[in-house]
Design a protein around this motif. Structure first.
Motif, PDB file in Angstrom:
ATOM      1  N   THR A 155       4.660  -2.953   6.177  1.00  0.00           N
ATOM      2  CA  THR A 155       3.502  -3.252   6.630  1.00  0.00           C
ATOM      3  C   THR A 155       3.310  -2.463   7.837  1.00  0.00           C
ATOM      4  OG1 THR A 155       4.369  -5.034   8.386  1.00  0.00           O
ATOM      5  CG2 THR A 155       3.934  -5.547   5.863  1.00  0.00           C
ATOM      6  N   PHE A 173       3.679  -5.813  12.829  1.00  0.00           N
ATOM      7  CA  PHE A 173       4.078  -6.919  11.852  1.00  0.00           C
ATOM      8  C   PHE A 173       5.614  -6.929  11.493  1.00  0.00           C
ATOM      9  CE2 PHE A 173      -0.334  -6.097  10.881  1.00  0.00           C
ATOM     10  CZ  PHE A 173      -0.838  -6.862  11.556  1.00  0.00           C
ATOM     11  N   PRO A 183      -3.887  -4.562  -3.596  1.00  0.00           N
ATOM     12  CA  PRO A 183      -2.655  -3.595  -3.534  1.00  0.00           C
ATOM     13  C   PRO A 183      -1.422  -4.481  -4.134  1.00  0.00           C
ATOM     14  CG  PRO A 183      -3.233  -4.381  -1.347  1.00  0.00           C
ATOM     15  CD  PRO A 183      -4.246  -5.032  -2.219  1.00  0.00           C
ATOM     16  N   ARG A 199       0.872  -1.072  -0.130  1.00  0.00           N
ATOM     17  CA  ARG A 199       0.017   0.044  -0.182  1.00  0.00           C
ATOM     18  C   ARG A 199       0.806   1.552  -0.034  1.00  0.00           C
ATOM     19  NH1 ARG A 199      -5.144  -1.622   3.612  1.00  0.00           N
ATOM     20  NH2 ARG A 199      -5.650   0.749   3.604  1.00  0.00           N
ATOM     21  N   GLY A 200       0.478   2.187   0.876  1.00  0.00           N
ATOM     22  CA  GLY A 200       1.093   3.556   0.657  1.00  0.00           C
ATOM     23  C   GLY A 200       2.648   3.483   0.921  1.00  0.00           C
ATOM     24  N   ARG A 201       3.231   3.119   1.797  1.00  0.00           N
ATOM     25  CA  ARG A 201       4.756   3.224   1.882  1.00  0.00           C
ATOM     26  C   ARG A 201       5.553   1.984   1.106  1.00  0.00           C
ATOM     27  NH1 ARG A 201       6.572   6.920   1.988  1.00  0.00           N
ATOM     28  NH2 ARG A 201       8.704   5.914   2.548  1.00  0.00           N
TER      29      ARG A 201
END
Ligand code: NAD
Length: 384
Positions: A73, A77, A40, A12-14
């Motif tokens: 993540t 995690f 994603p 996702r974003g990062r």
């Protein structure tokens, strides 16, 4: 020169931001993407034209054997995934903060050392153009000798903001002041010093935090102090996220994507104005989808892997940041000055709750707005 093969875990974003920099850099190639969720994973794989797509990290490590695994993540995690990647033979680029617990960060550093692998912690701001401009101006003597530092966050709940934004600010302060030897802190919730029941699990899986308004005084190896302010504002205000470096002859100001210089030590209304420092993109960087700081971070990691050394944003540097963050919570809880590195590596707020006979902190909503509303209710504000 060989290209390092990169696998992205968390798309996702990062994970996407990191992947774009690795995709652009001529010495790195994204060879696999991995996410528990198909959308994603497919989106990032399609964007970069990467066919090797996985839902399971161990299957990905076995099939692809990447040189570097990027753990992008949720923070809770990081430890388990980074451990599996190191055991699978990869170097690790893990998002910030490195882990939620110092014992976990220590275990990762020991494992990396044992396996001859490197850990980088994704504090890209430290090597991006605006921090490079600040560090360059400081080294060139444009503010004389360093006097002190002042960093501030975006106005999130202080404890959450410390783990989220404070991790970057502390790392940037360490880049200027050197390692942090000791600190003291005030952590207030609802205007009062926090008690053990105010030690709560944070939103976003960031671990235990305490205090809506946090003010910390950090003592650096360079012999100067810095003040770090993570105060909750009525609304988050990203323009408040900045670091000021004050010297005997001037001041420097870091902001996201900007750097400024004041040629006098104290601001006076009719005195000289703040001047923008020119930002020079790293050689080879092309403005496009990848962020310059992510690209510079990638470049630094490539150089470290080539030389067999550590990148500037190393696992040890990321662990020291976590020592500062948890040291601030320990100082806020005890009211005492805390020396670093702290010999006790378990979470200070967990120890505090347990010592006062409190059960483990309750489970909280993961999303920030929902979490903040729950915290307001816990403090007796608004609604049932
Ligand atoms: N460096 C920065 O500037 C910066 C900015 C924001 C966030 N962050 C950090 O980045 C991290 C991730 O942020 P995000 O906003 O991208 O997270 P996110 O929660 O939006 O996305 C994480 C993705 O990881 C996937 N994932 C989770 N567990 C997995 C597993 N075991 N195997 C494969 N995939 C898994 C999820 O399905 C999800 O798609 C956090 O640690 C956060 O602190 C860093």
């Amino acid at each position: 020169m060989r290209a390092y093969r990169i696998a992205i875990i968390g798309c996702r974003g990062r994970g996407t931001a990191a992947a774009r920099a690795y995709h652009q850099h001529p010495r790195t190639e994204v060879v696999a993407v991995c996410d528990l969720l198909a959308p994603p994973r497919q989106q990032l794989g399609d964007e970069l034209g990467v066919a090797a797509r996985f839902a399971d990290v161990d299957a990905m490590l076995a099939a692809v054997a990447p040189d570097v695994a990027v753990v992008a993540t949720g923070t809770e995690f990081h430890f388990d995934l980074a451990r599996r990647c190191l055991e699978g033979g990869a170097h690790v680029d893990v998002e910030k903060p490195i882990c939620t617990e110092l014992v976990e960060a220590d275990a990762l550093l020991a494992l990396a050392n044992q396996r001859g692998r490197r850990i980088a912690v994704h504090h890209q701001g430290r090597v991006g153009a605006s921090m490079r401009a600040v560090k360059g101006a400081l080294a060139a003597g444009r503010i004389g000798s360093l006097r002190y530092l002042h960093g501030s966050g975006k106005g999130y709940h202080g404890g959450y903001g410390l783990m989220n934004i404070g991790t970057h600010t502390v790392n940037n302060m360490l880049a200027v002041g050197g390692s942090c030897r000791a600190l003291s802190a005030s952590c207030l919730s609802d205007g009062h010093p926090v008690g053990p029941a105010d030690a709560i699990e944070a939103a976003g899986g960031m671990g235990l935090v305490a205090g809506e308004h946090i003010t910390a005084v950090l003592e650096f190896a360079a012999g100067v102090t810095g003040v770090l302010v993570e105060h909750r504002f009525p609304r988050v205000d990203s323009t408040a996220y900045q670091l000021e470096v004050l010297g005997t002859e001037g001041r420097l100001l870091w902001r996201l994507g900007q750097a400024w210089w004041l040629p006098v030590p104290h601001y006076v209304p009719d005195g000289p104005a703040w001047q923008p420092l020119p930002l020079e993109p790293l050689a080879g960087y092309v403005a496009g989808t990848a962020d310059e700081a992510d690209y510079a971070y990638t470049d630094d990691l490539v150089r470290a892997l080539d030389s067999g050394g550590d990148p500037e944003c190393s696992g040890a540097a990321g662990t020291h940041v976590l020592e500062v963050l948890h040291g601030i919570f320990a100082a806020g809880a005890s009211g005492q000055r805390v020396s670093l590195p702290q010999p006790e590596r378990t979470h200070p707020l967990r120890r505090w709750r347990a010592a006062q006979g409190l059960p483990p902190a309750p489970v909280v909503p993961r999303g920030y707005a929902e979490w903040l509303a729950a915290e307001d209710r816990r403090l007796g504000r608004g609604g049932a």
